[in-house]
Design an enzyme around this catalytic site. Structure first.
Site, PDB file in Angstrom:
ATOM      1  N   GLU A 122     100.843   9.842 -12.090  1.00  0.00           N
ATOM      2  CA  GLU A 122      99.582  10.878 -11.871  1.00  0.00           C
ATOM      3  C   GLU A 122      99.058  10.798 -10.320  1.00  0.00           C
ATOM      4  O   GLU A 122      98.883  11.883  -9.808  1.00  0.00           O
ATOM      5  CB  GLU A 122      98.347  10.281 -12.907  1.00  0.00           C
TER       6      GLU A 122
ATOM      7  N   HIS B 263      99.820  12.209 -26.615  1.00  0.00           N
ATOM      8  CA  HIS B 263     100.034  12.417 -24.960  1.00  0.00           C
ATOM      9  C   HIS B 263     100.819  11.311 -24.086  1.00  0.00           C
ATOM     10  O   HIS B 263     100.888  11.477 -23.100  1.00  0.00           O
ATOM     11  CB  HIS B 263      98.732  13.008 -24.702  1.00  0.00           C
TER      12      HIS B 263
ATOM     13  N   THR C  35      91.776  10.614 -16.948  1.00  0.00           N
ATOM     14  CA  THR C  35      92.752  11.686 -16.596  1.00  0.00           C
ATOM     15  C   THR C  35      92.964  12.740 -17.637  1.00  0.00           C
ATOM     16  O   THR C  35      93.646  13.683 -17.567  1.00  0.00           O
ATOM     17  CB  THR C  35      94.205  11.411 -15.771  1.00  0.00           C
ATOM     18  N   THR C  36      92.661  12.450 -18.695  1.00  0.00           N
ATOM     19  CA  THR C  36      92.456  13.212 -20.065  1.00  0.00           C
ATOM     20  C   THR C  36      91.315  13.607 -20.470  1.00  0.00           C
ATOM     21  O   THR C  36      90.325  12.705 -20.337  1.00  0.00           O
ATOM     22  CB  THR C  36      93.404  12.510 -21.221  1.00  0.00           C
TER      23      THR C  36
ATOM     24  N   HIS D 251     102.373   7.394 -18.164  1.00  0.00           N
ATOM     25  CA  HIS D 251     102.616   8.936 -17.938  1.00  0.00           C
ATOM     26  C   HIS D 251     104.030   8.641 -17.217  1.00  0.00           C
ATOM     27  O   HIS D 251     104.293   8.015 -16.256  1.00  0.00           O
ATOM     28  CB  HIS D 251     101.539   9.319 -16.805  1.00  0.00           C
TER      29      HIS D 251
ATOM     30  N   HIS E  16      98.768   2.699 -16.755  1.00  0.00           N
ATOM     31  CA  HIS E  16      97.467   2.466 -16.742  1.00  0.00           C
ATOM     32  C   HIS E  16      97.111   1.469 -17.742  1.00  0.00           C
ATOM     33  O   HIS E  16      97.196   1.359 -18.788  1.00  0.00           O
ATOM     34  CB  HIS E  16      96.927   3.765 -17.162  1.00  0.00           C
TER      35      HIS E  16
ATOM     36  N   HIS F 192      98.962   2.200 -21.314  1.00  0.00           N
ATOM     37  CA  HIS F 192      99.645   3.442 -21.690  1.00  0.00           C
ATOM     38  C   HIS F 192     100.477   3.843 -20.452  1.00  0.00           C
ATOM     39  O   HIS F 192     100.266   3.397 -19.409  1.00  0.00           O
ATOM     40  CB  HIS F 192      98.869   4.633 -22.491  1.00  0.00           C
TER      41      HIS F 192
HETATM   42  O1  1SD Z   1      95.040   9.228 -20.855  1.00  0.00           O
HETATM   43  C1  1SD Z   1      94.109   7.982 -21.384  1.00  0.00           C
HETATM   44  C2  1SD Z   1      93.706   8.289 -22.593  1.00  0.00           C
HETATM   45  O2  1SD Z   1      94.827   8.099 -23.651  1.00  0.00           O
HETATM   46  C3  1SD Z   1      92.465   7.271 -23.016  1.00  0.00           C
HETATM   47  O3  1SD Z   1      93.375   6.000 -23.063  1.00  0.00           O
HETATM   48  C4  1SD Z   1      91.657   7.246 -21.887  1.00  0.00           C
HETATM   49  C5  1SD Z   1      90.617   5.892 -22.058  1.00  0.00           C
HETATM   50  O4  1SD Z   1      90.063   5.992 -23.363  1.00  0.00           O
HETATM   51  O5  1SD Z   1      92.382   6.964 -20.641  1.00  0.00           O
HETATM   52  C6  1SD Z   1      93.097   7.941 -20.312  1.00  0.00           C
HETATM   53  S1  1SD Z   1      93.625   7.473 -18.538  1.00  0.00           S
HETATM   54  O6  1SD Z   1      92.454   8.138 -17.811  1.00  0.00           O
HETATM   55  O7  1SD Z   1      93.806   6.082 -18.604  1.00  0.00           O
HETATM   56  N1  1SD Z   1      94.911   8.127 -18.347  1.00  0.00           N
HETATM   57 ZN    ZN Z   2      96.469   7.348 -18.114  1.00  0.00          ZN
END
Ligand code: 1SD
Ligand code: ZN
Length: 258
Positions: free
Chosen positions: A104, A65, A200-201, A94, A117, A92
């Protein structure tokens, strides 16, 4: 597989509520930040970054993702009204479809082409699962990107790997990089928003202290488009891997001022 991996329907966030109770919670992320409703908070002084300059080598992975980089050394953020010192775990991104809207968070309804993020946990924890049981256990720093006419060479190490991690679970060596080179200079990080939200996931855990910085990071259109070459599990282009904005439900968003 950990509870954070996105195994099904990663590009169908509207289906998450059924599978994950927290995704239907009242303090979800991301949100649209309505600037005239934010409250200026004098405690939101410049953040303190420790060891963000450290150069590291690591690996970058297509996790189905997003593309994610684990941080192998201790870099911390504190101050700026954060309730603790937090250490960086991974970062990572988005993004949209070929440079289209992809962030986001949105600011007054404006969606930026991409959002970074940097996920942190309170520094005494050793894993995110434990940190997520603490309602302030995780701090995510969010940065927007903007289109610029010239390429941002500091992003070459990441963008150059994207071709080789097109497939889900693909990972490759990431040559020398520092967190500092990916984000604005410290004097350009003094304006930010702060609120309490969630991952957010799935599982959308409501344990996240969010800091969303106002000043975007410049990338050229070509650089932004490179992310659309990455693929989902089904071989379709990984595009629009953002969750739509969620209701504020009475939460206050704070602003550090200019
Ligand atoms: O989407 C990430 C997810 O991959 C994971 O990193 C999680 C933390 O363990 O965070 C979400 S996010 O809220 O940083 N998008
Ligand atoms: Zn994220």
């Amino acid at each position: 597989q950990t509870q954070f991996s996105c195994q099904h329907q990663c590009n169908a966030p509207e289906k998450w509520n059924h599978a994950n109770q927290d995704c239907a919670g009242r303090h979800q992320s991301p949100i649209n930040i309505v600037t005239r409703k934010t409250l200026k908070d004098e405690r939101l002084t410049p953040l303190r970054f420790d060891n963000y300059q450290q150069i590291f080598k690591g690996s970058i992975k297509n996790n189905g993702h997003s593309v994610q980089v684990g941080i192998p050394h201790v870099s911390t953020v504190s101050g700026g009204g954060l309730p603790a010192t937090y250490k960086a775990v991974q970062f990572h991104l988005h993004w949209g479809d070929n440079g289209g809207p992809g962030s986001e968070h949105t600011i007054d309804g404006e969606q930026y082409p991409m959002e970074l993020h940097i996920v942190h946990m309170k520094s005494h924890y050793t894993d995110l699962i434990t940190a997520l049981r603490d309602k302030e256990g995780v701090a995510v720093l969010g940065f927007f990107y903007e289109n610029s006419n010239s390429a941002n060479r500091k992003y070459d190490p990441i963008i150059n790997t994207l071709q080789s991690i097109r497939a889900t679970n693909g990972s490759t060596y990431l040559p020398s990089i520092s967190l500092a080179q990916l984000i604005p200079s410290e004097q350009n990080m003094t304006s930010y928003y702060r609120y309490k939200g969630s991952l957010t996931t799935p599982g959308c855990t409501e344990s996240v202290v969010w800091t969303v910085f106002e000043n975007p990071i410049p990338l050229s259109t070509e650089q932004l488009k490179a992310f659309s070459k990455v693929q989902y599990h089904d071989g379709k282009p990984m595009v629009k891997n953002f969750r739509p904005v969620q209701p504020l439900n009475g939460r206050q968003v704070f602003y550090s001022g200019g």
